[in-house]
Design a protein around this motif. Structure first.
Motif: not given
Length: 155
Positions: A28, A55, A90, A93
């Motif tokens: 992420g 993702s 992150n 994610n």
């Protein structure tokens, strides 16, 4: 027959172990933080983002960086203060695997643009000139580009 069962158990054991070594490579957009000498770390706000991961893709456009920066909370910095840029995975994610990103940091004030030199430890030194600036940090990796913005007040 004993040899066959030992081999079968060995193969099953090997497959079971390889499942334990699986890593999460979903990358992420990282978060950016300014670590100040005299204050706790401050999270910078995401600006323009163009990022691709398993993702999903993140594409965010803010337009005028300076106008957007002025809408953020002020971060008070002393003249000539040294700060460190820290990037963290992150949490929403999962994992990070960005390696050797290209980083650039500039201070914006109207039409004035001051490039900040960054060392290998991601240390920046702010100028001695007092005033209000917008800090724009660009993070470029194989996954994409992320921009981070902060409203800096040098006093």
């Amino acid at each position: 027959m004993k040899g066959f069962f030992r081999l079968l158990i060995g193969v099953l054991f090997t497959f079971a172990l390889t499942g334990c070594f699986r890593e999460d490579y979903d990358v992420g957009v990282p978060t950016a933080h300014l670590s100040l000498e005299s204050k706790p770390s401050v999270k910078l706000t995401e600006g323009n983002i163009s990022w691709s991961s398993s993702s999903g893709d993140v594409n965010q456009r803010i337009g005028d960086v300076q106008k957007f920066g002025l809408s953020q909370d002020k971060i008070k910095i002393s003249p000539g203060e040294k700060v460190f840029l820290d990037f963290q995975e992150n949490e929403e994610n999962g994992g990070d695997i960005w390696t050797d990103p290209t980083l650039k940091a500039v201070l914006l004030n109207g039409k004035q643009r001051i490039e900040l030199k960054m060392d290998d430890h991601r240390e920046l030194k702010f100028p001695s000139n007092k005033g209000s600036y917008i800090l724009a940090v660009e993070f470029v990796s194989s996954r994409g580009t992320a921009q981070y913005v902060g409203n800096i007040s040098i006093q």
